[in-house]
Design an enzyme around this catalytic site. Structure first.
Site, PDB file in Angstrom:
ATOM      1  N   LYS A   8     -10.575  -0.437 -10.410  1.00 28.08           N
ATOM      2  CA  LYS A   8      -9.736  -1.610 -10.127  1.00 28.08           C
ATOM      3  C   LYS A   8      -8.618  -1.202  -9.159  1.00 28.08           C
ATOM      4  O   LYS A   8      -8.391  -0.014  -8.948  1.00 28.08           O
ATOM      5  CB  LYS A   8      -9.158  -2.155 -11.430  1.00 28.08           C
ATOM      6  CG  LYS A   8      -8.156  -1.209 -12.074  1.00 28.08           C
ATOM      7  CD  LYS A   8      -7.781  -1.622 -13.493  1.00 28.08           C
ATOM      8  CE  LYS A   8      -6.762  -0.647 -14.057  1.00 28.08           C
ATOM      9  NZ  LYS A   8      -6.551  -0.814 -15.506  1.00 28.08           N
ATOM     10  N   TYR A  40      18.582   0.309   9.799  1.00 26.54           N
ATOM     11  CA  TYR A  40      19.193  -0.925   9.305  1.00 26.54           C
ATOM     12  C   TYR A  40      20.299  -0.647   8.293  1.00 26.54           C
ATOM     13  O   TYR A  40      20.149   0.210   7.418  1.00 26.54           O
ATOM     14  CB  TYR A  40      18.149  -1.772   8.572  1.00 26.54           C
ATOM     15  CG  TYR A  40      17.141  -2.459   9.441  1.00 26.54           C
ATOM     16  CD1 TYR A  40      17.529  -3.245  10.526  1.00 26.54           C
ATOM     17  CD2 TYR A  40      15.787  -2.344   9.162  1.00 26.54           C
ATOM     18  CE1 TYR A  40      16.581  -3.899  11.309  1.00 26.54           C
ATOM     19  CE2 TYR A  40      14.832  -2.994   9.932  1.00 26.54           C
ATOM     20  CZ  TYR A  40      15.237  -3.773  10.999  1.00 26.54           C
ATOM     21  OH  TYR A  40      14.300  -4.409  11.750  1.00 26.54           O
TER      22      TYR A  40
END
Ligand SMILES: *Cc1c(COP(=O)(O)O)cnc(C)c1O
Length: 395
Positions: free
Chosen positions: A40, A278
């Site tokens: 999965k 940033y």
């Protein structure tokens, strides 16, 4: 392996590590137990199809996935092994489960009826694995609900109760396995009820990786092997519990399968006192050489690693400076001589004698290795490095 010179970032999967990990679990469970590879989450970020290929080649017997789409992806890629669907399938799609001959987890009466109907209309049998509630209180059923489901199943000859299983709540987060043992007790009682209702599931299963390693009693006819096949201990506690029970040599034998690499896209020098990235969250203290890597949080490198982690370049640690951006990170290579554009950096894995385990990135990010691995971008190309190749030989 495919040529990576045209790529900015990619993932390499070591076949020899995978084979070694799987063989450790095969030794643990013995030759007769069905070893089911849990793939999965895009095989915990490794690449479902690539891992399915390795699993099939190195002794896994079947697969577990969460969703129908994942099961179909395996069939489309040519895998004929049994596939157990661990998650809910919308009722209108149960015909596809029958058509694919997938095994379906079952924890409610309505799904049982719809699935039986779908099987009947195709003139086939639907295979189900009952999910028994023993203390995780996630999916699953017990008490009166189990009684009602068993009654219903008694009248649904188009369904075959092939399996019955449960899942542990607290086996990897502790070295104290009393809760797990109590769940195992409840599992045995629930199995008795299943048998008394006239069903004889041939696949009883409870063990995930950690349980297979540290809770021998949890190994029935099938084991659902997730994180361990990829070469990771479920947790530090699992490693410690295993070490207490085994010779220390055994603890050497899980090797991470995955390496995540990226090519440097720019190298530049900025002056002392310059702000980086940033928010100006990092300020240099000296003239600094920065390398820019073309990966960021959209690729699965967590933003929470901003100013906190490092990558490997030329086998040395290059600290992440400033904020992790969507597609870029900046790393400090001032103390690493000769760094050039298109040199290869390792974000997760080994380079030279240094290693950045997924567990380390998880620590920086305040999470667990499962989340880091499963979060690796699906768009990143994944390559199996075959056993015959010299590992780490290319770059
Ligand atoms: C994911 C999952 C597993 C695998 O667990 P690991 O700790 O990765 O081995 C097993 N069983 C169920 C039901 C799961 O959801």
């Amino acid at each position: 392996m495919d040529d990576t010179r045209g790529l900015n970032s990619w993932i390499e999967l070591s076949e020899s590590a995978y084979r070694q990990n799987l063989s450790l679990f095969r030794r643990r469970v013995g030759p007769k137990v069905e070893l089911s590879a849990v793939v999965k989450g895009n095989a915990y970020g490794h690449g479902a199809v690539q891992i399915a290929g390795l699993a099939a080649a190195h002794g896994a017997d079947s697969f577990c996935v969460h969703a129908l789409e994942e099961a179909q992806q395996l069939r489309d890629a040519g895998f004929q092994q049994d596939v157990l669907l661990l998650g809910h399938v919308p009722r209108r799609r149960l015909g596809d489960v029958v058509a694919g001959d997938f095994r379906l987890v079952l924890f409610d009466v309505e799904t049982a009826r719809s699935f039986a109907e779908a099987a009947r209309s195709q003139g086939r049998r639907g295979r189900v694995h009952l999910k028994l509630e023993t203390g995780t209180h996630r999916q699953g059923l017990g008490g009166e609900d189990l009684g009602a489901l068993l009654d219903t199943l008694g009248g649904l000859p188009d369904l075959e109760v092939e399996g019955a299983y449960t899942h542990f709540a607290n086996v990897e987060d502790t070295t104290d396995h009393r809760y797990a043992h109590a769940q195992l007790e409840r599992f045995r009682s629930a199995l008795d009820r299943v048998r008394e209702a006239g069903f004889a599931p041939t696949r009883r299963h409870a063990a995930c990786s950690a349980a297979a390693l540290v809770l021998g009693d949890s190994i029935f006819e099938m084991v659902r092997l997730g994180i361990g096949q990829y070469g990771h201990w479920s947790s530090k506690e699992t490693l410690l519990s295993f070490r207490d029970r085994q010779d220390v040599e055994g603890t050497q034998s899980l090797r991470p399968v995955l390496t995540w690499k990226a090519r440097i896209s720019q190298v530049k020098t900025v002056p002392a006192d310059a702000f980086v990235g940033y928010g100006c969250t990092y300020q240099t203290t000296r003239p600094t050489r920065l390398a820019i890597l073309p990966v960021g949080y959209s690729d699965g490198y967590p933003r929470s690693v901003s100013n906190a982690g490092h990558v490997l370049i030329h086998g040395r640690r290059a600290p992440v400076r400033g904020r992790v951006c969507m597609n870029l990170i900046l790393v400090d290579v001032t103390d690493i001589p000769g760094v050039a554009v298109e040199d290869v950096a390792v974000l997760i894995g080994t380079q030279g004698d240094q290693e950045v385990p997924a567990e380390r990135v998880a620590d920086w990010a305040g999470t667990i290795q499962y989340e880091i691995l499963a979060g690796l971008g699906r768009h990143l190309p994944r390559f199996v490095v075959p056993e015959t190749a010299v590992e780490g030989g290319s770059e």
